[in-house]
Design a protein around this motif. Structure first.
Motif, mmCIF file in Angstrom:
data_model
loop_
_atom_site.group_PDB
_atom_site.id
_atom_site.type_symbol
_atom_site.label_atom_id
_atom_site.label_comp_id
_atom_site.label_asym_id
_atom_site.label_seq_id
_atom_site.Cartn_x
_atom_site.Cartn_y
_atom_site.Cartn_z
ATOM 1 N N SER A 401 -9.548 -27.639 9.276
ATOM 2 C CA SER A 401 -10.903 -27.090 9.403
ATOM 3 C C SER A 401 -10.969 -26.032 10.493
ATOM 4 N N LEU A 402 -10.221 -26.246 11.600
ATOM 5 C CA LEU A 402 -10.243 -25.273 12.683
ATOM 6 C C LEU A 402 -9.667 -23.935 12.225
ATOM 7 N N LEU A 403 -8.580 -23.972 11.468
ATOM 8 C CA LEU A 403 -8.013 -22.724 10.943
ATOM 9 C C LEU A 403 -9.006 -22.026 10.023
ATOM 10 N N ARG A 404 -9.679 -22.800 9.185
ATOM 11 C CA ARG A 404 -10.651 -22.218 8.266
ATOM 12 C C ARG A 404 -11.824 -21.585 9.022
ATOM 13 N N GLU A 405 -12.334 -22.273 10.049
ATOM 14 C CA GLU A 405 -13.470 -21.743 10.805
ATOM 15 C C GLU A 405 -13.065 -20.544 11.653
ATOM 16 N N MET A 406 -11.830 -20.532 12.146
ATOM 17 C CA MET A 406 -11.367 -19.369 12.906
ATOM 18 C C MET A 406 -11.298 -18.139 11.998
ATOM 19 N N SER A 407 -10.810 -18.302 10.771
ATOM 20 C CA SER A 407 -10.761 -17.185 9.823
ATOM 21 C C SER A 407 -12.169 -16.702 9.504
ATOM 22 N N LEU A 471 -17.650 -26.190 16.720
ATOM 23 C CA LEU A 471 -19.034 -25.717 16.660
ATOM 24 C C LEU A 471 -19.054 -24.275 16.163
ATOM 25 N N PRO A 472 -19.173 -24.044 14.846
ATOM 26 C CA PRO A 472 -19.226 -22.679 14.320
ATOM 27 C C PRO A 472 -20.471 -21.945 14.826
ATOM 28 N N GLU A 473 -20.304 -20.636 15.090
ATOM 29 C CA GLU A 473 -21.400 -19.757 15.509
ATOM 30 C C GLU A 473 -22.037 -20.199 16.826
ATOM 31 N N ALA A 474 -21.325 -20.976 17.630
ATOM 32 C CA ALA A 474 -21.836 -21.454 18.918
ATOM 33 C C ALA A 474 -21.181 -20.665 20.049
ATOM 34 N N SER A 475 -22.002 -20.071 20.917
ATOM 35 C CA SER A 475 -21.482 -19.358 22.072
ATOM 36 C C SER A 475 -21.039 -20.354 23.138
ATOM 37 N N ARG A 476 -20.460 -19.830 24.209
ATOM 38 C CA ARG A 476 -20.012 -20.709 25.294
ATOM 39 C C ARG A 476 -21.199 -21.441 25.916
ATOM 40 N N GLU A 477 -22.297 -20.743 26.052
ATOM 41 C CA GLU A 477 -23.471 -21.346 26.681
ATOM 42 C C GLU A 477 -24.075 -22.443 25.795
#
Length: 552
Positions: A401-407, A471-477
């Motif tokens: 899932s992490l590879l998919r979300e990074m792409s 957390l997709p589309e989540a900034s650091r804050e």
């Protein structure tokens, strides 16, 4: 002298006519007997061919079922699947022996049968070795994958050999049909070329022969219809085995149900997740049923098919008024999945209704087997991607899932945050309260994560007491805010081991942002782990960002 000569001539004509009639009668009876014997012999060989085809289908289905049970046992270590595998492998030698007996009159088929027996024996040995290796040494991926590849090659050869034998039997069946047609044609020719003197006898003989021909034709048509039903049922079973979800299987069952039971309404009803109600999964015809309880169906209560044809018959409470109702429990692998219901729209003879009942039972058996196999595959898939203790996705699923979300983040130029969480002093819980208490802490924390996260977020158990949040589309804050919210919520948990309170539970978390803190999954997880380590070094019960990140 003329009159006597004329009388003698007519007498000779009468004698000749009588002799011709007797001869014709004798020939007619002889030919009729030979034709009947030929038709009976042809019918016997036709039945023999269908028996060979049925045995080949049983052999192929049993090998497939054994392979499915072996694969399920390797993946899940379910001993029920192991026992089913052993049961299937025990049946295979009997089926091969029967096939050898049925093809003893055909040298070519005997040779094919010997090759098939050898391939099947090798297949059994390969599957047995796989199960024995699993029992002795546990699951070893390389060995099992090699066994699966070898088994797939053998299965392909077995199916090819079965297809050759079935093709040969189909050719024999066609030749026998041609012979039957020629035999009937000869019979008609003899009948219509009979003389007027033996017309009465010929008509009687003709009537007998016609009756025999009609009976044989009806038997041939019935066999053809039965073979067509077998082919369609086998085709439906193959489609069901290829389904990936229940909705797709329901569509297939609906289409084949409408084909098998034209003019009738029917449906397949499966238990819901709580096994309280039966919900329509597939249906055809004009009638649709609302969900109903199991005790409203006599078939489910009795555990056997239930028929209602007459007004005096006891009808199920879930059915509406119809000429006749058939309810058949859907059971496979010692599991009752639901019920198959068929409502006929018009009155039928007892013979026709019995044929429909036989078809309904066969249809229900195939549907139950196909749906149960689909359920087992879904269960195996869930077992392969979920952690058994917490119910969260496991590490393998997280990495995919992490590879998919990074792409996806790269493609859409969106942020992606990863949070690594560790339960503080988790070893103390295990040492003080036991592993059951530790597992309870992990489960409660997993439940809290699922309540706190968005639908697009993903929580996984990374290993031990460590968890990963994607957390997709989540900034650091925003990732930090989410982690702090979870950290505060965990401290509010009040857990008990029996009557003993477990005390306050805290967590430490490390946050990494893609691609600022890592351009690949390994770097990103390493950065999050480093941030987690800083949080634990700083006293635990805190959230830290990746070491190289700029301060917010």
């Amino acid at each position: 002298m003329k009159a006597p000569m004329t009388g003698q001539r007519w007498g000779r004509v009468i004698d000749l006519a009588f002799g011709a009639a007797v001869l014709l009668l004798t020939v007619m009876f002889y030919l009729s007997y030979q034709i009947k014997a030929s038709l009976s012999n042809s019918n016997r060989w036709t039945l023999h061919t269908y028996e060979v085809l049925s045995t080949l289908d049983d052999l192929q289905a049993t090998v497939l079922e054994a392979e499915s049970s072996r694969r399920g046992y390797v993946l899940s270590a379910n001993h029920e699947l192991r026992e089913r595998f052993l049961s299937d492998t025990v049946r295979l030698p009997d089926l091969l022996q029967r096939l050898n007996y049925l093809t003893r009159d055909d040298r070519d088929q005997q040779q094919r049968q010997k090759v098939l027996a050898d391939l099947t024996g090798r297949k059994i040995a390969t599957m047995a070795a796989s199960v024995n290796n699993l029992d002795r040494r546990g699951f070893r991926r390389v060995e099992q994958e090699r066994t699966t590849q070898e088994g797939a090659l053998l299965m392909s050869k077995i199916q090819s050999r079965i297809a050759e034998m079935k093709g040969d039997e189909q050719n024999l069946l066609g030749k026998r049909r041609d012979t039957e047609q020629r035999t009937v044609s000869v019979l008609f020719f003899v009948v219509w070329t009979g003389t007027a003197a033996g017309m009465l006898i010929l008509l009687v003989t003709y009537g007998i022969a016609r009756s025999e021909a009609r009976s044989h034709r009806a038997a041939a048509d019935a066999l053809e219809a039965a073979n067509s039903d077998i082919v369609n049922l086998s085709e439906m079973a193959q489609y069901l085995l290829s389904c990936s979800r229940l909705g797709e299987a329901g569509e297939i069952v609906s289409r084949y149900g409408a084909r098998f039971f034209q003019g009738d309404s029917g449906g397949v009803y499966l238990f819901d997740s709580a096994r309280e109600f039966l919900v329509e999964s597939a249906g055809w015809g004009s009638r649709r049923r609302a969900p109903f309880e199991a005790d409203q169906c006599w078939a489910l209560r009795l555990g056997q098919p239930h028929l209602a044809r007459q007004d005096s018959d006891l009808r199920c409470r879930h059915s509406e008024e119809a000429a006749a109702d058939i309810c058949i429990p859907l059971a496979a692998h010692h599991e009752t999945l639901g019920v198959f219901h068929l409502a006929t729209t018009s009155a039928e003879t007892a013979v026709a209704f019995q044929g429909k009942m036989t078809m309904a039972v066969a249809f229900a058996e195939q549907v139950a087997l196909g749906l149960r196999n689909l359920q087992l595959r879904e269960q195996l898939r869930e077992l392969s991607i979920r952690d058994p203790v917490t119910g969260l996705m496991n590490r393998r699923y997280m990495e995919e899932s992490l590879l998919r979300e990074m792409s996806r983040a790269v493609r859409k130029t969106l942020p992606l945050s990863v949070v690594m969480i560790d339960v503080d002093h988790f070893k103390l819980f295990n040492d003080s309260f036991g592993h059951e208490a530790g597992d309870m802490v992990l489960r409660e924390f997993a439940n809290l994560l699922e309540r706190q996260l968005r639908g697009s977020d993903l929580a996984c158990r990374y290993g031990g007491e460590e968890f990963i949040l994607i957390l997709p589309e989540a900034s650091r804050e925003s990732a930090r805010e989410k982690a702090e919210m979870i950290r505060e919520s965990v401290k509010q948990l009040k857990l008990f081991s029996g009557s003993r309170p477990l005390g306050k539970i805290t967590i430490s978390a490390g946050i990494a942002l893609f691609p600022a803190d890592g351009e690949n999954s390994h770097q990103l997880l390493t950065a999050a782990d480093a941030a987690l380590y800083r949080a634990k070094e700083a006293g635990r019960d805190r959230v830290e960002t990746a070491p190289g990140a700029r301060k917010l």
